[in-house]
Enzyme design. Structure first.
Site, short mmCIF file in Angstrom:
data_model
loop_
_atom_site.label_atom_id
_atom_site.label_comp_id
_atom_site.label_asym_id
_atom_site.label_seq_id
_atom_site.Cartn_x
_atom_site.Cartn_y
_atom_site.Cartn_z
N ASP A 252 17.15 13.28 -77.28
CA ASP A 252 16.12 13.44 -78.30
C ASP A 252 15.84 14.93 -78.49
OD1 ASP A 252 13.81 11.17 -79.37
OD2 ASP A 252 13.31 13.29 -79.59
N HIS B 225 12.94 16.14 -78.79
CA HIS B 225 11.55 16.40 -78.39
C HIS B 225 11.37 16.56 -76.88
CE1 HIS B 225 11.22 14.36 -82.35
NE2 HIS B 225 10.30 15.29 -82.53
N SER C 149 6.40 16.70 -85.30
CA SER C 149 6.48 15.47 -84.51
C SER C 149 6.31 15.73 -83.02
CB SER C 149 7.81 14.76 -84.78
OG SER C 149 8.90 15.65 -84.66
#
Length: 262
Positions: free
Chosen positions: A103, A105, A199
């Protein structure tokens, strides 16, 4: 897995960087005119924290000094921006996973490290008025996480066996601690801390907002948005009635370095 945004040579990258620096300064001036202190949360690229997994790929030259130069520019503008890279590297060396493997993030652990650094900077530079509030973070169930970078691999569902496996993600939730009476509630509608960002902030999977509340001992109102980068949510917030009618004491702007050349 890494996003190619951290590697590719963006067209007109130098001009884009200069334009984004100017925009940050414009935001600082707008906030100052309303009595709001700006604190930048510059999220380092994943490849800075996990360069050992790059293989033969190397970021374009524009990315080499982006994080350091961004901080130098912010310091020249007298904008508070605590270093997040060093503490994240220390947490990684201590055994914590600070970014997700599949990911773009950070993990809840990485988000917590960042929140603690921001809270320390705000506490020393811009102490919040109002009574401190106690927040508690609790771990929820661990579930398989389908990383956003897996979505770019066109192997599912026919060749799922060739995909990188999903990774476990432990969800966390933060809530106000139990108190007697109404001592923990603000007596007016003042917003102590607002958060604008991407995000990294907006997605509840990382619990960044909750980690900030606990570290700051304060409520945090998030205006972060998924999928719009760091700039558009800020411009939207500055036009909002919330900002005009109830500006915060401190505004945290979460800004991933990989968006600077865009």
């Amino acid at each position: 897995l890494f996003s190619d945004e951290e590697f590719k040579p963006w067209p007109n990258a130098e001009q884009n960087v200069a334009g984004n620096y100017a925009l940050v300064e414009g935001v600082r001036q707008t906030l100052k005119a309303h009595g709001v202190k700006l604190v930048m949360a510059v999220v380092p690229s994943k490849v800075r924290l996990y360069p050992e997994h790059m293989g033969d790929a190397r970021p374009a030259s524009i990315h080499a000094d982006l994080y350091r130069d961004f901080h130098a520019q912010l310091a020249a503008s007298q904008i508070i921006a605590p270093d997040l890279l060093g503490p994240l590297q220390q947490a990684k060396q201590g055994g914590a996973q600070v970014f997700l493997r599949t990911d773009t993030h950070w993990t809840p652990d990485g988000a917590q490290v960042a929140a603690q650094q921001l809270a320390a900077a705000i506490g020393s530079q811009f102490p919040l008025s109002g009574e401190p509030q106690q927040f508690v973070t609790e771990a929820e169930k661990t579930e398989p996480h389908n990383g956003d970078l897996r979505l770019f691999l066109p192997l599912d569902p026919l060749f799922e066996n060739l995909m990188p496996p999903k990774e476990p993600l432990q969800k966390r939730v933060t809530h106000l601690a139990e108190t007697k009476g109404d001592d923990a509630l603000f007596s007016d509608s003042e917003t102590p801390v607002a958060l604008v960002g991407t995000s990294y902030s907006a997605n509840p999977n990382w619990n960044f907002v909750g980690a900030l509340k606990q570290a700051l001992h304060s409520d945090v109102v998030s205006y972060a948005e998924d999928g719009h980068g760091p700039i558009l949510p800020m411009l939207s917030y500055l036009k909002s009635d919330d900002f005009k009618n109830s500006p915060p004491q401190v505004l945290i702007w979460e800004f991933p370095e990989r968006y600077l050349p865009v």
